[in-house]
Structure formats: C-alpha cells, structure tokens
Design a protein around this motif. Structure first.
Motif, PDB file in Angstrom:
ATOM      1  N   ARG A   1      -4.995  -4.289   6.723  1.00 37.94           N
ATOM      2  CA  ARG A   1      -3.726  -4.782   6.218  1.00 37.94           C
ATOM      3  C   ARG A   1      -3.169  -3.855   5.142  1.00 37.94           C
ATOM      4  N   SER A   2      -1.860  -3.861   5.011  1.00 40.69           N
ATOM      5  CA  SER A   2      -1.217  -3.071   3.967  1.00 40.69           C
ATOM      6  C   SER A   2      -1.614  -3.621   2.603  1.00 40.69           C
ATOM      7  N   LEU A   3      -1.649  -2.728   1.619  1.00 44.26           N
ATOM      8  CA  LEU A   3      -1.951  -3.161   0.258  1.00 44.26           C
ATOM      9  C   LEU A   3      -0.825  -4.039  -0.276  1.00 44.26           C
ATOM     10  N   PRO A   4      -1.143  -4.991  -1.145  1.00 45.46           N
ATOM     11  CA  PRO A   4      -0.110  -5.858  -1.704  1.00 45.46           C
ATOM     12  C   PRO A   4       0.994  -5.049  -2.388  1.00 45.46           C
ATOM     13  N   LYS A   5       2.216  -5.493  -2.237  1.00 43.47           N
ATOM     14  CA  LYS A   5       3.349  -4.782  -2.839  1.00 43.47           C
ATOM     15  C   LYS A   5       3.188  -4.644  -4.352  1.00 43.47           C
ATOM     16  N   LYS A   6       2.610  -5.680  -4.983  1.00 44.34           N
ATOM     17  CA  LYS A   6       2.450  -5.655  -6.437  1.00 44.34           C
ATOM     18  C   LYS A   6       1.531  -4.506  -6.852  1.00 44.34           C
ATOM     19  N   ALA A   7       0.436  -4.308  -6.095  1.00 45.90           N
ATOM     20  CA  ALA A   7      -0.504  -3.236  -6.428  1.00 45.90           C
ATOM     21  C   ALA A   7       0.133  -1.871  -6.207  1.00 45.90           C
ATOM     22  N   VAL A   8       0.845  -1.717  -5.109  1.00 48.41           N
ATOM     23  CA  VAL A   8       1.508  -0.446  -4.813  1.00 48.41           C
ATOM     24  C   VAL A   8       2.573  -0.152  -5.871  1.00 48.41           C
ATOM     25  N   ALA A   9       3.351  -1.189  -6.229  1.00 47.09           N
ATOM     26  CA  ALA A   9       4.393  -1.005  -7.236  1.00 47.09           C
ATOM     27  C   ALA A   9       3.791  -0.592  -8.572  1.00 47.09           C
ATOM     28  N   GLY A  10       2.620  -1.180  -8.936  1.00 50.15           N
ATOM     29  CA  GLY A  10       1.954  -0.816 -10.178  1.00 50.15           C
ATOM     30  C   GLY A  10       1.530   0.633 -10.196  1.00 50.15           C
ATOM     31  N   LEU A  11       0.996   1.108  -9.060  1.00 54.36           N
ATOM     32  CA  LEU A  11       0.585   2.507  -8.976  1.00 54.36           C
ATOM     33  C   LEU A  11       1.790   3.438  -9.091  1.00 54.36           C
ATOM     34  N   LEU A  12       2.867   3.088  -8.413  1.00 50.76           N
ATOM     35  CA  LEU A  12       4.076   3.917  -8.462  1.00 50.76           C
ATOM     36  C   LEU A  12       4.649   3.964  -9.876  1.00 50.76           C
ATOM     37  N   ASP A  13       4.622   2.821 -10.545  1.00 57.78           N
ATOM     38  CA  ASP A  13       5.106   2.798 -11.936  1.00 57.78           C
ATOM     39  C   ASP A  13       4.262   3.705 -12.824  1.00 57.78           C
ATOM     40  N   SER A  14       2.940   3.684 -12.613  1.00 58.64           N
ATOM     41  CA  SER A  14       2.055   4.521 -13.416  1.00 58.64           C
ATOM     42  C   SER A  14       2.303   6.000 -13.155  1.00 58.64           C
TER      43      SER A  14
END
Length: 321
Positions: free
Chosen positions: A234-247
C-alpha cells in the motif's frame, strides 16, 4: 460502409418460396429468423463468457421478455449461398436464442447489411460498443488483429475506441495494449476472469514475460484479486509523505549561501571525487530531515511485517480449501 443490395437480391430469389421457408424477408427493412444468423469462429472481439458479459445478456433477455426495449438491427454480411454472418450484434443474437430456448416466441429480427473486408468488419465491431463497451483486453486483442492485418500503431490509435475517458486513443496506450495482447493465454484468462485488471497485468508482463501468469497466480493465492497493493504494498499515508516533503523543503530553505556555492562546485565531480567532501548545514534542519526519514522507515517495517502476516494467512487459507 456503402449501402448494398445483396440482401435485397437474396430476398428476391426466395420470394416464390412458402413464407416459412424464406430465410430473408423484406418488409419494413430486411429481417430473418435467428436460426439463419451465423457466428464466424474467432471473429467476435467480445468474449461472451465473461461474468460481466453474461450478466449483460441476461439483463437484455429480461428487458426483451418484458417488452421494455426495442433492440436495433443485427449487422450482417452475406456470405456464400446467402449465408448471413453476424458482424455486430452477437450479444443480441445470443439473447434471442436464449429467449427461444425459454419458450419465448421470437419473430424474425431486423437486419442491417454491411459490406467490406475482414478489417472493415472488425473495425465495425470494435467501434459499435457504446451500450456494451469492450474491455481493455478485448480492445487489446482487436488491436493485435489490426496490427497483424498490416495497420501501424498510429493507424490503430485513430481507429479503435479509447480505454479511458480522456478522448482519443494514444499511440503509447496502443503499445501498452499490444503488450497485453501478446501475453501468454494464462494472463488473458486471469484478466478475463477479473482476477487482475489489464493495467495491473501490463507492467507484470513487461517485467516477467512468459512467466507473468505464474507470477500473478502466486500473488493471487488466497486472494480474490491481484492489485497494485498486492504487488507493491500500500502507498504510504499522505500525512507521513507530507511530513517528509516538508522536512526536505525546510532543509533546502536553511542551506546557507556558502553551502549552496560549495555544492554547486561539486556537481560536475565524479562520485569517487566527492568522497570526503563536506559542507556546513543547519543542524536543526538536518535532524528534522533524519527524523522524518526514520518515521518513513518505521512505517515501511510495519507494512512489511503486515504483508508477511497476510501472505502467511493467505497460504494457510489456500491449504485449507
């Protein structure tokens, strides 16, 4: 296709026969008894045996028995000795035959004559599909037949219905469909049985070739369907991906001008030349980036563990069947 008069000629030749011996009748257009309609083996691009197609035919049957729908004429070509060959309307013809088997009185059905060569007839059948759309596999196999008849991929793209709502078929999509069409029969069977979609199967065929069917069957064990999630997780949760992108964004924003100049000077160096090179970066930004990556890694580990458990459960289920 141009209008022709062969049906008219057949009807004229039979005009002196008793009414019940005429295969073609002329009244308001041309008509014929369903027993006079023949299927050419291997012609119909639609698979009449898929679950969805059988359901479609039975739905037509109920509508016909209830007198709710007037169906359009059956498109036929006229072969040797006046033989009527169905070119479009195989589902309707099958429905009429089922109706007669159930004791329904089926009068002569209306006909539409078409004329041309085998490629013309195939294009007709492929494009008359609005109420009964072809599946991607059926379009793929039709595209393969057109390719084998000499058409280029560009010509095919302009001649067959799109498999999406985005309009005209693209050459890229034709290439993808031909990959599916050239796959082994076991892959076609899985797609026809709706165990895997065409779009999931195509990249598997590209990667595994003749072994694609075996690979898909292994993934299917204990499941009802193979999906992208089955193959790749499954795709990673949007929240986790968004956190990585923000970092990542924060890290890039906090790079000083000096660090950027130094990095720019390193861009043309070979990998071995970069070993030992350093730049000064903001510690807080770097720690934030590493923390986000740690969270992603932890999610991946949990997903991998869950997938392993699911696979084990699927194998156990298969053994118990």
């Amino acid at each position: 296709m141009a209008k022709v008069t062969i049906l008219k000629e057949v009807a004229a030749l039979q005009k002196d026969r008793p009414a019940d011996e005429r295969t073609v009748r002329r009244g308001d257009g041309f008509s014929a008894d369903i027993d006079e309609l023949h299927f050419e083996e291997g012609f119909n691009p639609r698979d009449l045996n898929t679950p969805a197609r059988r359901e479609y035919i039975l739905a037509m049957l109920e509508a016909y028995k209830g007198g709710l729908v007037k169906f359009p004429p059956i498109a036929v070509s006229v072969g040797e000795k006046g033989k009527l060959i169905v070119r479009d309307g195989h589902c309707r013809t099958t429905m009429y035959r089922l109706a007669r088997e159930q004791g329904v009185v089926v009068p002569p059905v209306q006909l539409e004559e078409v004329r041309g060569n085998s490629q013309d007839f195939l294009l007709l059948a492929l494009n008359r599909s609005r109420s009964n759309p072809l599946t991607p596999l059926e379009i793929a196999l039709g595209a393969k037949r057109l390719r084998n008849s000499g058409m280029t991929e560009a010509q095919i793209a302009k001649s067959i219905p799109s498999t999406s709502d985005k309009g005209e078929m693209s050459i890229t999509r034709v290439k993808q469909l031909l990959v599916l069409a050239d796959a082994e029969p076991d892959v076609h069977d899985l797609v026809s049985q709706e165990k895997v979609t065409a779009d999931v199967a195509i990249p598997v065929v590209k990667e595994h070739g003749a072994e694609a069917g075996r690979y898909l069957r292994e993934k299917l064990a204990g499941r009802t369907k193979v999906t992208n999630a089955t193959l790749h997780g499954r795709s990673l949760p949007k929240k986790a991906v968004a956190g990585l992108l923000d970092s990542v964004s924060t890290f890039a924003d906090r790079l000083g001008q000096r660090a950027r100049v130094e990095l720019a000077s390193f861009e043309k160096l070979e990998p071995q030349q970069l070993e030992g090179k350093t730049v000064n970066v903001d510690a807080a930004a770097l720690l934030g980036l590493l923390k986000a990556q740690d969270e992603i890694d932890e999610l991946k580990k949990r997903r991998a563990s869950q997938q392993a458990n699911d696979a084990q459960a699927a194998k156990q289920t298969a053994m118990n069947v």
